[in-house]
Design an enzyme around this catalytic site. Structure first.
Site, PDB file in Angstrom:
ATOM      1  N   GLU A  10       0.805  -1.215   0.000  1.00 25.01           N
ATOM      2  CA  GLU A  10       0.000   0.000   0.000  1.00 25.01           C
ATOM      3  C   GLU A  10       0.846   1.276   0.000  1.00 25.01           C
ATOM      4  O   GLU A  10       0.448   2.285  -0.578  1.00 25.01           O
ATOM      5  CB  GLU A  10      -0.952   0.005   1.202  1.00 25.01           C
ATOM      6  CG  GLU A  10      -2.125  -0.944   1.082  1.00 25.01           C
ATOM      7  CD  GLU A  10      -1.776  -2.388   1.399  1.00 25.01           C
ATOM      8  OE1 GLU A  10      -0.649  -2.642   1.886  1.00 25.01           O
ATOM      9  OE2 GLU A  10      -2.626  -3.274   1.168  1.00 25.01           O
ATOM     10  N   HIS A  56     -11.155  -4.700   8.137  1.00 25.12           N
ATOM     11  CA  HIS A  56     -11.948  -4.629   6.921  1.00 25.12           C
ATOM     12  C   HIS A  56     -13.216  -3.793   7.109  1.00 25.12           C
ATOM     13  O   HIS A  56     -14.007  -3.694   6.179  1.00 25.12           O
ATOM     14  CB  HIS A  56     -12.362  -6.034   6.468  1.00 25.12           C
ATOM     15  CG  HIS A  56     -11.232  -6.876   5.965  1.00 25.12           C
ATOM     16  ND1 HIS A  56     -10.174  -7.249   6.744  1.00 25.12           N
ATOM     17  CD2 HIS A  56     -10.994  -7.427   4.748  1.00 25.12           C
ATOM     18  CE1 HIS A  56      -9.337  -7.997   6.039  1.00 25.12           C
ATOM     19  NE2 HIS A  56      -9.812  -8.113   4.826  1.00 25.12           N
TER      20      HIS A  56
END
Length: 331
Positions: A60, A129
């Site tokens: 990321e 999440h």
């Protein structure tokens, strides 16, 4: 015209801009061959090729950083983080570089980047999440924060975000990715950023919410109508910068307000909205602004997820209390 989901509207907007602007590049983990974990980019690599729709490693920090390099050199990157909970390794590049380049170069360079991320709970996902940490990004000067809440707004706002000359954090509420369908013409017409959308007219109370929580908010508005209370429902859509003028216009009619979001309560955007109302529209208020939010704790695993997310009854309770203020028997 076929009806499409919010998820399909995202795909439609990406495809439109890839076809219309050769500077647009889409990339992220699994976005190419697999079409993304939620299939938001399905079919795009096949149509536009691997040089326009790129798979990246699970990195990321790299995803955030190469977007800055691309944007400062004339491209318009759309970078996907698979979940909002995975965006944090990229914060250095997003906060220290993407958000600052226009200021740092005195306008010589800008960063026309869209950082996309599914966010929020409600899909029985494991840890990391289900975050709703939009307030982190809204606090950073130089970033726009946009949250669509319907297929039509997802299409129009994503087009506007890609065309914007500055970085946009585009957060997609995954709980409603496939919850409803709308006819969304693929006409390339963007919706305005930095403007609230009034989803329901009302004269008694203003309900403000965004993303997936609008579902419960609109349900509450319908039930309030059955009780003779007409609620105006506002979707800010662009959380930063906030269109406080539309909120104030609503309060001139209603004098009462409830803000609903699933993010944690402390330091959430509901507090910022309440503060701005107190600063600019205190004399319009007939009752204190109420907040219906998630809790100041980590989003629980799926067994307790529904206990965390604000529900319709909580919105109704807050709205009724606001309507009843200062309460029966008060002088």
């Amino acid at each position: 015209m076929a009806q499409i989901t919010l998820l399909e509207a995202v795909t439609q907007a990406l495809a439109h801009e890839l076809g219309a602007d050769p500077r647009v590049v889409v990339f992220g983990q699994d976005v190419g061959v697999n079409g993304g974990v939620f299939r938001a980019t399905e079919g795009l690599q096949k149509t536009f090729g691997p040089e326009r729709v790129l798979d990246t490693p699970l990195a990321e920090t790299m995803i955030a950083g190469i977007a800055v390099g691309m944007a400062t050199q004339g491209l318009r990157p759309v970078a996907e983080f698979q979940f909002m909970g995975f965006i944090y390794p990229g914060l250095d590049h997003i906060l220290n570089h993407a958000a600052r380049y226009r200021n740092r170069t005195r306008g010589r360079l800008s960063c026309p980047i869209v950082y996309r991320a599914p966010f929020g709970g409600g899909i029985h996902a494991p840890e990391h999440h289900s975050e709703s940490t939009e307030a982190i990004f809204a606090h950073i000067p130089g970033l726009r924060v946009v949250v669509p809440s319907s297929p039509a707004r997802a299409y129009g706002l994503l087009l506007a975000a890609i065309r914007d000359p500055d970085p946009v954090i585009f957060l997609e509420p995954k709980r409603i990715y496939r919850a409803a369908k709308q006819e969304v013409p693929d006409n390339g017409e963007a919706l305005p950023l930095d403007r609230c959308f009034v989803l329901r007219e009302g004269t008694d109370i203003t309900l403000i919410s965004w993303g997936a929580s609008l579902k419960e908010t609109l349900e509450a508005a319908e039930q309030l109508a059955e009780e003779g209370i007409e609620a105006e429902v506002i979707d800010p859509a662009t959380l930063k910068p906030l269109d406080i003028h539309t909120v104030i216009d609503s309060l001139e009619k209603t004098g009462r307000c409830v803000v609903v979001h699933e993010a944690a309560r402390f330091g959430g955007l509901g507090a910022e909205i309440a503060a701005q109302i107190g600063e600019y529209a205190f004399d319009l208020l007939k009752a204190p602004v109420q907040r219906v939010t998630g809790y100041d704790t980590v989003m629980p695993y799926y067994q307790l997820e529904n206990n965390y997310l604000p529900d319709t009854e909580q919105v109704l309770t807050a709205a009724r209390a606001t309507m009843d203020y200062p309460g029966e028997g008060a002088k």
